[in-house]
Structures are given as structure tokens and as C-alpha cells.
Design a protein around this motif. Sequence first.
Motif, PDB file in Angstrom:
ATOM      1  N   LEU A 129      30.871  83.348 -11.890  1.00 59.89           N
ATOM      2  CA  LEU A 129      30.371  82.209 -12.652  1.00 59.89           C
ATOM      3  C   LEU A 129      31.105  82.183 -13.985  1.00 59.89           C
ATOM      4  CD1 LEU A 129      28.183  79.932 -12.897  1.00 59.89           C
ATOM      5  CD2 LEU A 129      26.815  81.647 -14.107  1.00 59.89           C
ATOM      6  N   LYS A 130      31.675  81.044 -14.334  1.00 60.85           N
ATOM      7  CA  LYS A 130      32.472  80.971 -15.556  1.00 60.85           C
ATOM      8  C   LYS A 130      31.740  80.304 -16.718  1.00 60.85           C
ATOM      9  CE  LYS A 130      36.772  81.787 -13.406  1.00 60.85           C
ATOM     10  NZ  LYS A 130      38.169  81.439 -13.310  1.00 60.85           N
ATOM     11  N   ASN A 131      30.512  79.850 -16.501  1.00 63.99           N
ATOM     12  CA  ASN A 131      29.724  79.277 -17.594  1.00 63.99           C
ATOM     13  C   ASN A 131      29.435  80.342 -18.647  1.00 63.99           C
ATOM     14  OD1 ASN A 131      29.178  77.692 -15.115  1.00 63.99           O
ATOM     15  ND2 ASN A 131      27.847  76.511 -16.464  1.00 63.99           N
ATOM     16  N   ASP A 132      29.464  79.926 -19.908  1.00 69.59           N
ATOM     17  CA  ASP A 132      29.079  80.834 -20.988  1.00 69.59           C
ATOM     18  C   ASP A 132      27.560  80.861 -21.187  1.00 69.59           C
ATOM     19  OD1 ASP A 132      31.585  81.755 -21.658  1.00 69.59           O
ATOM     20  OD2 ASP A 132      31.913  80.220 -23.173  1.00 69.59           O
ATOM     21  N   HIS A 133      26.922  79.727 -20.934  1.00 65.38           N
ATOM     22  CA  HIS A 133      25.480  79.627 -21.127  1.00 65.38           C
ATOM     23  C   HIS A 133      24.834  79.097 -19.864  1.00 65.38           C
ATOM     24  CE1 HIS A 133      25.889  80.392 -25.407  1.00 65.38           C
ATOM     25  NE2 HIS A 133      26.892  79.540 -25.410  1.00 65.38           N
ATOM     26  N   ILE A 134      23.717  79.700 -19.507  1.00 65.32           N
ATOM     27  CA  ILE A 134      22.929  79.246 -18.363  1.00 65.32           C
ATOM     28  C   ILE A 134      21.612  78.749 -18.929  1.00 65.32           C
ATOM     29  CG2 ILE A 134      21.864  79.908 -16.190  1.00 65.32           C
ATOM     30  CD1 ILE A 134      23.943  82.226 -16.093  1.00 65.32           C
ATOM     31  N   HIS A 135      21.361  77.449 -18.796  1.00 62.24           N
ATOM     32  CA  HIS A 135      20.205  76.830 -19.441  1.00 62.24           C
ATOM     33  C   HIS A 135      18.917  76.978 -18.642  1.00 62.24           C
ATOM     34  CE1 HIS A 135      22.907  75.115 -22.376  1.00 62.24           C
ATOM     35  NE2 HIS A 135      23.672  74.723 -21.396  1.00 62.24           N
ATOM     36  N   HIS A 136      19.039  77.136 -17.342  1.00 63.52           N
ATOM     37  CA  HIS A 136      17.874  77.291 -16.475  1.00 63.52           C
ATOM     38  C   HIS A 136      18.082  78.491 -15.570  1.00 63.52           C
ATOM     39  CE1 HIS A 136      17.791  72.849 -17.307  1.00 63.52           C
ATOM     40  NE2 HIS A 136      16.603  73.225 -17.695  1.00 63.52           N
ATOM     41  N   VAL A 137      17.060  78.864 -14.852  1.00 60.88           N
ATOM     42  CA  VAL A 137      17.170  79.984 -13.927  1.00 60.88           C
ATOM     43  C   VAL A 137      18.231  79.659 -12.872  1.00 60.88           C
ATOM     44  CG1 VAL A 137      15.937  81.391 -12.242  1.00 60.88           C
ATOM     45  CG2 VAL A 137      14.763  80.603 -14.305  1.00 60.88           C
ATOM     46  N   LEU A 138      19.110  80.607 -12.639  1.00 58.92           N
ATOM     47  CA  LEU A 138      20.198  80.459 -11.683  1.00 58.92           C
ATOM     48  C   LEU A 138      19.744  80.981 -10.330  1.00 58.92           C
ATOM     49  CD1 LEU A 138      23.236  79.643 -11.748  1.00 58.92           C
ATOM     50  CD2 LEU A 138      23.729  82.070 -11.984  1.00 58.92           C
ATOM     51  N   ASP A 139      20.129  80.284  -9.258  1.00 59.20           N
ATOM     52  CA  ASP A 139      19.703  80.696  -7.930  1.00 59.20           C
ATOM     53  C   ASP A 139      20.855  80.529  -6.935  1.00 59.20           C
ATOM     54  OD1 ASP A 139      18.053  81.505  -5.778  1.00 59.20           O
ATOM     55  OD2 ASP A 139      16.341  80.445  -6.635  1.00 59.20           O
ATOM     56  N   ILE A 140      20.611  80.904  -5.689  1.00 61.12           N
ATOM     57  CA  ILE A 140      21.656  80.901  -4.664  1.00 61.12           C
ATOM     58  C   ILE A 140      22.233  79.522  -4.417  1.00 61.12           C
ATOM     59  CG2 ILE A 140      20.905  82.976  -3.469  1.00 61.12           C
ATOM     60  CD1 ILE A 140      19.363  81.139  -1.508  1.00 61.12           C
ATOM     61  N   TYR A 141      21.463  78.466  -4.620  1.00 57.34           N
ATOM     62  CA  TYR A 141      21.944  77.107  -4.330  1.00 57.34           C
ATOM     63  C   TYR A 141      22.766  76.530  -5.474  1.00 57.34           C
ATOM     64  CZ  TYR A 141      17.432  76.599  -6.603  1.00 57.34           C
ATOM     65  OH  TYR A 141      16.370  76.753  -7.447  1.00 57.34           O
ATOM     66  N   HIS A 142      22.865  77.221  -6.593  1.00 58.39           N
ATOM     67  CA  HIS A 142      23.690  76.756  -7.711  1.00 58.39           C
ATOM     68  C   HIS A 142      25.159  77.143  -7.562  1.00 58.39           C
ATOM     69  CE1 HIS A 142      19.761  76.789  -9.966  1.00 58.39           C
ATOM     70  NE2 HIS A 142      20.204  75.556 -10.146  1.00 58.39           N
TER      71      HIS A 142
END
Length: 161
Positions: free
Chosen positions: A147-160
Motif C-alpha cells: 500500500l503506497k498511501n501515506d494516510h489511511i482515513h478509515h479502517v482498511l480491509d481485504i476489499y480495499h
Amino acid sequence: MLSYEAIQTYLYQEARALDERRWNDWLAFYAEDVEFWMPSWDDDGTLTTNPQNEVSLIYYANKQGLEDRVFRIETERSSATIPDTRTGHAINNLEILSQDDSTIRLRFNWTTHSYRYQIVDTYFGTSEYTLDVTGPKPLIKRKYVVLKNDHIHHVLDIYHI
């Protein structure tokens, strides 16, 4: 041996199963002994290298972990999926790293748009898969996601991803 187009179609079908929330169809892409790993970035900006003793964003040592995750999603025992999340996956820059009669290693870039709480989030990164092609259909034996995002605003899951 699978053609480039067949591998591309396979990846599109896996992504579509996620977007359409067809969980059993999605699980059917995975071997029983699959390793599903998304390492995290450490404080120095490098990826963690050992899911056994370093933090990972997602790690499942086998398909049973994925099946448990899907069970929690389907039975509304997952706060990450309430309210419902809609996703759209895009895959590009597919490269076949190696291929023989039993295994294909591939890499691709991906972007996922996710809608939840009236907000659209964008996730992006790269994935490397190892496919077992000895059976009637290919199965994912290893899924390694960066994952190359610096910030994750919501809970990350398998479908993301």
C-alpha cells in the motif's frame, strides 16, 4: 502456460468479485495454503520484512484466515464494513515476472476507490502474486501487497486492495 490475456482476465475477475461482494467466488481464487500479506512501513520509510515479528497492515498465513474475515463481513461482525463500503478496483501495468509449467509470478499496480460515510477514499499500490497453475484453474498461493498511501482515513480491509 497461461497467456498474458488469460492472466489479465483472471486478475480482473478477482477484482470484480470483490467489487460485487461475491465473497465465496473471491475465496475460490485462493489456495488453501495461501500467504496473504500487506506489510507496513516502518519509521524509516522501509517495508517490514517479517510478518511473524513485525507489524503488518494485513497478514493471513492461510486461506482459513481469509475465510474467517469473510465470515465476519457477511455476519455483520465487522465494524470495518458497517456501514457498507462500495469499491471499484483498477488494475494496470501487469508484468509476468516468471512462468513455468506449475507457477506464475506476476506483478501489477492497482488503484481502489472506496465509498463510505459519504466520502470517497483512494487507495493505491502494487501487488505480487504467485499462482499455482497445476490444477484445473489457477490458484493464488501468495499475495503480497504494498500500500503506497501515506494516510489511511478509515479502517482498511481485504476489499480495499
